[in-house]
Design a protein around this motif. Structure first.
Motif, PDB file in Angstrom:
ATOM      1  N   VAL A 494       0.816  -1.232   0.126  1.00 31.67           N
ATOM      2  CA  VAL A 494       0.120   0.098   0.048  1.00 31.67           C
ATOM      3  C   VAL A 494       0.818   1.287   0.204  1.00 31.67           C
ATOM      4  CG1 VAL A 494      -1.810   1.204   1.405  1.00 31.67           C
ATOM      5  CG2 VAL A 494      -1.884  -1.139   1.050  1.00 31.67           C
ATOM      6  N   ALA A 495       1.990   1.281   0.689  1.00 33.41           N
ATOM      7  CA  ALA A 495       2.891   2.483   0.693  1.00 33.41           C
ATOM      8  C   ALA A 495       3.530   2.790  -0.662  1.00 33.41           C
ATOM      9  CB  ALA A 495       4.131   2.064   1.762  1.00 33.41           C
ATOM     10  N   GLU A 496       3.785   1.645  -1.314  1.00 34.39           N
ATOM     11  CA  GLU A 496       4.362   1.957  -2.719  1.00 34.39           C
ATOM     12  C   GLU A 496       3.226   2.434  -3.540  1.00 34.39           C
ATOM     13  OE1 GLU A 496       5.997  -1.676  -4.348  1.00 34.39           O
ATOM     14  OE2 GLU A 496       7.184  -1.995  -2.774  1.00 34.39           O
ATOM     15  N   GLU A 497       2.195   1.901  -3.225  1.00 37.72           N
ATOM     16  CA  GLU A 497       0.928   2.669  -4.303  1.00 37.72           C
ATOM     17  C   GLU A 497       0.522   4.143  -3.835  1.00 37.72           C
ATOM     18  OE1 GLU A 497      -2.596   0.062  -3.271  1.00 37.72           O
ATOM     19  OE2 GLU A 497      -1.740  -1.605  -4.433  1.00 37.72           O
ATOM     20  N   ILE A 498       0.686   4.474  -2.521  1.00 32.95           N
ATOM     21  CA  ILE A 498       0.160   5.741  -2.261  1.00 32.95           C
ATOM     22  C   ILE A 498       1.402   6.852  -2.616  1.00 32.95           C
ATOM     23  CG2 ILE A 498       0.262   7.189  -0.282  1.00 32.95           C
ATOM     24  CD1 ILE A 498      -1.275   4.975   1.191  1.00 32.95           C
ATOM     25  N   ILE A 499       2.621   6.280  -2.557  1.00 36.38           N
ATOM     26  CA  ILE A 499       3.836   7.411  -2.974  1.00 36.38           C
ATOM     27  C   ILE A 499       4.323   7.198  -4.245  1.00 36.38           C
ATOM     28  CG2 ILE A 499       6.424   7.582  -2.178  1.00 36.38           C
ATOM     29  CD1 ILE A 499       4.570   8.194   0.003  1.00 36.38           C
ATOM     30  N   PHE A 500       4.449   6.095  -5.138  1.00 34.48           N
ATOM     31  CA  PHE A 500       4.745   6.019  -6.480  1.00 34.48           C
ATOM     32  C   PHE A 500       3.800   5.701  -7.173  1.00 34.48           C
ATOM     33  CE2 PHE A 500       7.894   4.593  -3.356  1.00 34.48           C
ATOM     34  CZ  PHE A 500       9.283   5.271  -3.554  1.00 34.48           C
ATOM     35  N   GLY A 501       2.436   5.588  -6.756  1.00 31.53           N
ATOM     36  CA  GLY A 501       1.594   5.557  -7.921  1.00 31.53           C
ATOM     37  C   GLY A 501       1.014   3.894  -8.319  1.00 31.53           C
ATOM     38  N   TYR A 502       0.094   3.726  -8.938  1.00 33.47           N
ATOM     39  CA  TYR A 502      -0.496   2.250  -9.218  1.00 33.47           C
ATOM     40  C   TYR A 502       0.743   1.596 -10.212  1.00 33.47           C
ATOM     41  CZ  TYR A 502      -3.394  -1.568 -11.034  1.00 33.47           C
ATOM     42  OH  TYR A 502      -4.020  -2.789 -11.414  1.00 33.47           O
ATOM     43  N   ASP A 503       1.141   2.388 -11.028  1.00 29.20           N
ATOM     44  CA  ASP A 503       1.992   1.747 -12.365  1.00 29.20           C
ATOM     45  C   ASP A 503       3.519   1.590 -11.829  1.00 29.20           C
ATOM     46  OD1 ASP A 503      -0.177   1.849 -14.014  1.00 29.20           O
ATOM     47  OD2 ASP A 503       0.481   3.793 -14.715  1.00 29.20           O
ATOM     48  N   LYS A 504       3.767   2.050 -10.781  1.00 35.54           N
ATOM     49  CA  LYS A 504       5.153   2.055 -10.204  1.00 35.54           C
ATOM     50  C   LYS A 504       5.200   0.941  -9.054  1.00 35.54           C
ATOM     51  CE  LYS A 504       7.448   4.891 -12.804  1.00 35.54           C
ATOM     52  NZ  LYS A 504       8.484   4.426 -13.690  1.00 35.54           N
ATOM     53  N   VAL A 505       4.251  -0.015  -8.579  1.00 35.16           N
ATOM     54  CA  VAL A 505       4.191  -0.716  -7.597  1.00 35.16           C
ATOM     55  C   VAL A 505       5.232  -1.853  -8.149  1.00 35.16           C
ATOM     56  CG1 VAL A 505       2.853  -2.737  -6.432  1.00 35.16           C
ATOM     57  CG2 VAL A 505       1.932  -0.502  -6.932  1.00 35.16           C
ATOM     58  N   SER A 506       6.232  -2.423  -7.337  1.00 40.11           N
ATOM     59  CA  SER A 506       7.291  -3.280  -7.505  1.00 40.11           C
ATOM     60  C   SER A 506       6.855  -4.631  -7.311  1.00 40.11           C
ATOM     61  CB  SER A 506       8.439  -2.818  -6.667  1.00 40.11           C
ATOM     62  OG  SER A 506       8.407  -3.121  -5.385  1.00 40.11           O
ATOM     63  N   SER A 507       7.813  -5.615  -7.288  1.00 36.57           N
ATOM     64  CA  SER A 507       7.823  -7.010  -7.126  1.00 36.57           C
ATOM     65  C   SER A 507       8.305  -7.239  -5.669  1.00 36.57           C
ATOM     66  CB  SER A 507       8.276  -7.802  -8.004  1.00 36.57           C
ATOM     67  OG  SER A 507       9.781  -7.727  -8.034  1.00 36.57           O
ATOM     68  N   GLY A 508       8.697  -6.580  -5.003  1.00 34.13           N
ATOM     69  CA  GLY A 508       8.831  -6.353  -3.656  1.00 34.13           C
ATOM     70  C   GLY A 508       8.076  -7.106  -2.626  1.00 34.13           C
ATOM     71  N   ALA A 509       6.864  -7.076  -2.751  1.00 31.96           N
ATOM     72  CA  ALA A 509       5.595  -7.414  -1.902  1.00 31.96           C
ATOM     73  C   ALA A 509       5.408  -9.082  -1.968  1.00 31.96           C
ATOM     74  CB  ALA A 509       4.571  -6.757  -1.794  1.00 31.96           C
ATOM     75  N   SER A 510       6.282  -9.781  -2.969  1.00 34.06           N
ATOM     76  CA  SER A 510       5.783 -10.985  -3.338  1.00 34.06           C
ATOM     77  C   SER A 510       5.701 -12.049  -1.778  1.00 34.06           C
ATOM     78  CB  SER A 510       7.083 -11.636  -4.191  1.00 34.06           C
ATOM     79  OG  SER A 510       7.997 -11.851  -3.740  1.00 34.06           O
ATOM     80  N   SER A 511       6.700 -11.939  -0.956  1.00 32.98           N
ATOM     81  CA  SER A 511       6.662 -12.631   0.097  1.00 32.98           C
ATOM     82  C   SER A 511       5.645 -12.180   0.812  1.00 32.98           C
ATOM     83  CB  SER A 511       8.228 -12.825   0.815  1.00 32.98           C
ATOM     84  OG  SER A 511       8.321 -11.257   1.254  1.00 32.98           O
ATOM     85  N   ASP A 512       5.238 -10.822   0.990  1.00 35.08           N
ATOM     86  CA  ASP A 512       4.283 -10.488   1.973  1.00 35.08           C
ATOM     87  C   ASP A 512       2.789 -11.036   1.379  1.00 35.08           C
ATOM     88  OD1 ASP A 512       6.066  -8.827   3.296  1.00 35.08           O
ATOM     89  OD2 ASP A 512       5.779  -7.151   1.801  1.00 35.08           O
ATOM     90  N   ILE A 513       2.592 -11.086   0.111  1.00 37.80           N
ATOM     91  CA  ILE A 513       1.521 -11.578  -0.636  1.00 37.80           C
ATOM     92  C   ILE A 513       1.360 -12.959  -0.265  1.00 37.80           C
ATOM     93  CG2 ILE A 513       0.279 -12.014  -2.722  1.00 37.80           C
ATOM     94  CD1 ILE A 513       1.385  -9.599  -3.507  1.00 37.80           C
ATOM     95  N   GLN A 514       2.514 -13.776  -0.218  1.00 36.98           N
ATOM     96  CA  GLN A 514       2.351 -15.201   0.022  1.00 36.98           C
ATOM     97  C   GLN A 514       1.831 -15.435   1.436  1.00 36.98           C
ATOM     98  OE1 GLN A 514       6.140 -17.108  -0.591  1.00 36.98           O
ATOM     99  NE2 GLN A 514       5.594 -19.234   0.017  1.00 36.98           N
ATOM    100  N   TYR A 515       2.663 -14.822   2.379  1.00 43.31           N
ATOM    101  CA  TYR A 515       2.301 -14.786   3.639  1.00 43.31           C
ATOM    102  C   TYR A 515       0.843 -14.469   4.062  1.00 43.31           C
ATOM    103  CZ  TYR A 515       2.142 -13.434   8.632  1.00 43.31           C
ATOM    104  OH  TYR A 515       1.661 -13.558  10.060  1.00 43.31           O
ATOM    105  N   ALA A 516       0.322 -13.573   3.491  1.00 42.04           N
ATOM    106  CA  ALA A 516      -1.143 -12.995   3.760  1.00 42.04           C
ATOM    107  C   ALA A 516      -1.815 -14.058   3.300  1.00 42.04           C
ATOM    108  CB  ALA A 516      -1.183 -11.568   3.157  1.00 42.04           C
TER     109      ALA A 516
END
Length: 653
Positions: A494-516
């Motif tokens: 969410v922080a990436e979406e707010i600061i950098f915008g929808y198109d700039k979201v990175s793959s760095g949240a892959s482990s967070d998504i897997q955990y969730a």
């Protein structure tokens, strides 16, 4: 030590007199000497002089150089007038030699047959046969030796008698698992004073099964029993029973119990018993599978028609779910001793045991380290102390300080720092805001654990990390904490979406998504936390642990699976919305914390709390390039409303 003296005396009584290595040396020495004797009997050239050709011999006779000769059927020995001796072989059928000797005035006589020639002939014919018989006899003697040490002794037990003459372990060296230790101390007391229990009708337990996660101290407990008990202690691994030969496992079991009977009362420790004690009928082989035959023999020996009095079997495993039910029943394993992961009190005691071997600085506090390492096993804590000592040695220190323990803890929990990894400014900025998003959501979720540390220094496979530590040991999780963990997991994305915008979201949240996703699935399918599906289990784990070769099997219809997917999606979407709300409400805190991470790279929980309360961080100047870091200042940042405290064990983000 009485226990050691008892074991040593029994070993000396049972072993044959003399050293077996000396006996083997004497046997081979005798064979070598026999060969030398045979060679010396054949080698007679040194006594009769050098060998010369028969033609040369006749020439020397003709010229008058020969003084005397002894003529035999196979050889002619002679002496020259100058005193030299010689030897030659006559040509068969030569009838002119005697007239030649008479004509030249040479003294000649017939040579008597050698007395040893018959013995030499017999030895030459029988020596190969005697060597074969001797080698076969020696091999059979080796096979008859106990313990499988002899040649072809694969049917013998590989159990070793443990004497612990050096490095002896006692119950004083076992800490943090008091209940398991008390269970086994009672067995040792029974062996020392059986009348104390038998006068009340009590019988010695036949077996104890140590069950626990890897590294909790099962083998260490067994070594402590060996050090405390005044009886022989045999140790063997479950994999030592089964070989490629059919029937070898059962033979080794029988031989092991025969050795144990000779030394009764005694203790037999079988490590990793699941290698041979798995549930029958579930293997790849048929009913005559070698492993099953070994297990059958083990069951009979432990509690069969013929009782084995005075033999206590202690086994260890971290997979009790795969053991055969017949092996677990009372009469075979009367006690199942659970060796748990230690709590904070146990961790402090374990650290105290391992810290005795390390020179400590005055600032080292074992209680603080124990509080910061929930979930650590005894092996993990031993590794932590060793890593701290190695770090201190690398830094040329004489004492191990608290800083080394903190750095070792971070290395063990998060991996080694990868400071050599080159990241662009944009990647550092993205990582800083991502980790700040996790931290700010964690701050404002009441059920979330406190933050211990936040860093944007790459460790292991992660570019950054926020480590949250519980304030105390937890043995169960509640719904509010699970929902808080879901929100914290979504905070970075969410922080990436707010600061950098929808198109700039990175793959760095892959482990967070897997955990969730995994947490939400467990909440719906295993823990009954879905209002639509109710408190029912819709999924079960197959053999193997999650993340370690395990798998899932869903027990639901297609319609129910659709509802499961919808409920999982709803939990994750609600967590995403909750993280978005919190970060929008506290955007100034997000900005300040991200800038602080860019400046300092690593912040402790106390420093984050100080920053969000006062807008600055009071940290001593550090040599970080040209000049010291400037204190961070911020506008009127609202307080987080929550204090931080240390601890340990990351919670998925």
């Amino acid at each position: 030590m009485a226990g050691e003296r008892t074991v040593s005396s029994k070993m000396n009584d049972d072993q044959p007199s003399g050293n077996p290595w000396v006996k083997s040396l004497l046997v081979w020495g005798g064979i070598f000497l026999a060969l030398l004797m045979v060679v010396s009997m054949f080698n007679t050239r040194s006594e009769s002089g050098p060998m010369i050709a028969y033609s040369d011999f006749r020439a020397k006779v003709a010229e008058g150089s020969v003084d005397s000769v002894e003529v035999g059927q196979d050889s002619i020995d002679g002496k020259m007038k100058n005193g030299d001796s010689f030897r030659t072989v006559p040509v068969p059928g030569d009838t002119t030699l005697t007239p030649l000797l008479q004509q030249s005035g040479v003294k000649y006589a017939g040579k008597t047959p050698e007395e040893g020639s018959l013995l030499v002939y017999i030895l030459a014919q029988t020596l190969p046969f005697l060597l074969i018989v001797g080698i076969a006899f020696f091999a059979l003697r080796q096979v008859q030796k106990g313990g499988g040490s002899g040649a072809m002794g694969f049917g013998k037990s590989k159990a070793k008698m443990l004497t612990e003459r050096s490095g002896r372990v006692t119950f004083d060296d076992v800490a943090g698992i008091d209940e398991a230790r008390e269970e086994l101390e009672e067995i040792v007391e029974f062996l020392r004073d059986p009348t104390r229990f038998s006068k009340l009708g009590g019988q010695i337990p036949k077996g104890a099964l140590l069950v626990g996660s890897p590294g909790t101290g099962k083998t260490l407990l067994a070594r402590a029993i060996a050090g405390e008990a005044g009886v022989p202690f045999f140790t063997i691994s479950g994999s030592d029973f089964v070989e490629m030969f059919v029937g070898v496992g059962a033979s080794r079991v029988r031989d092991m119990f025969e050795q144990a009977k000779k030394n009764a009362p005694c203790i037999v420790f079988i490590d990793e018993i699941d290698a041979v004690g798995r549930h029958r009928g579930h293997g790849l082989g048929n009913s005559n599978d070698e492993r099953e035959q070994t297990l059958n023999q083990l069951l009979v020996e432990m509690d069969g028609f013929e009782a084995n009095e005075g033999i206590i079997i202690i086994a260890a495993t971290n997979r009790p779910d795969v053991l055969d039910p017949a092996l677990l029943r009372p009469g075979r394993f009367d006690r199942q001793v659970v060796v748990p992961v230690p709590d904070i009190e146990g961790r402090e005691k374990i650290l105290a045991v391992h810290m005795k071997k390390v020179p400590l600085a005055p600032d080292v506090n074992a209680r603080v380290i124990a509080r910061g390492t929930p979930g650590f096993s005894g092996a993990d804590l031993a590794n932590l102390v060793n890593e701290a000592a190695l770090l201190a040695a690398r830094r040329n220190k004489r004492l191990v300080a608290m800083q080394e323990f903190e750095d070792a803890k971070d290395k063990v929990m998060m991996g080694a720092e990868r400071r050599s990894m080159v990241m662009t400014d944009d990647e550092k900025k993205m990582t800083a805001y991502h980790e700040a998003g996790h931290a700010i959501v964690s701050l404002h979720e009441a059920a979330s654990d406190p933050i211990h540390k936040a860093t944007i220094i790459p460790r292991g496979r992660a570019l950054g990390m926020v480590m949250r530590l519980p304030e105390r040991d937890s043995y169960s999780y509640h719904r509010d904490k699970m929902l808080a963990n879901l929100s914290v997991a979504m905070g970075g994305r969410v922080a990436e979406e707010i600061i950098f915008g929808y198109d700039k979201v990175s793959s760095g949240a892959s482990s967070d998504i897997q955990y969730a996703t995994s947490l939400a699935r467990n909440m719906v399918t295993k823990w009954g936390m879905s209002d639509k599906l109710g408190p029912l289990q819709y999924e079960e784990s197959q053999e193997g642990y999650l993340g370690m070769g395990g798998s899932h099997r869903t027990m639901a219809s297609d319609e129910t699976n659709k509802v499961i997917d919808s409920e999982i999606r709803g939990l994750v979407d609600n967590a995403h919305a909750r993280a978005t709300q919190l970060l929008n409400e506290h955007s100034e805190q997000l900005e300040s914390l991200a800038q602080a991470l860019l400046e300092y790279e690593t912040l402790s929980g106390e420093e984050i709390n100080q920053l969000l309360e006062s807008g600055r961080i009071d940290r001593p100047s550090e040599p970080r390039g040209p000049g010291a870091p400037r204190p961070l200042t911020g506008s009127s940042i609202p307080k987080a409303g929550r204090r931080f405290s240390g601890g340990a064990a990351p919670q998925g983000v």
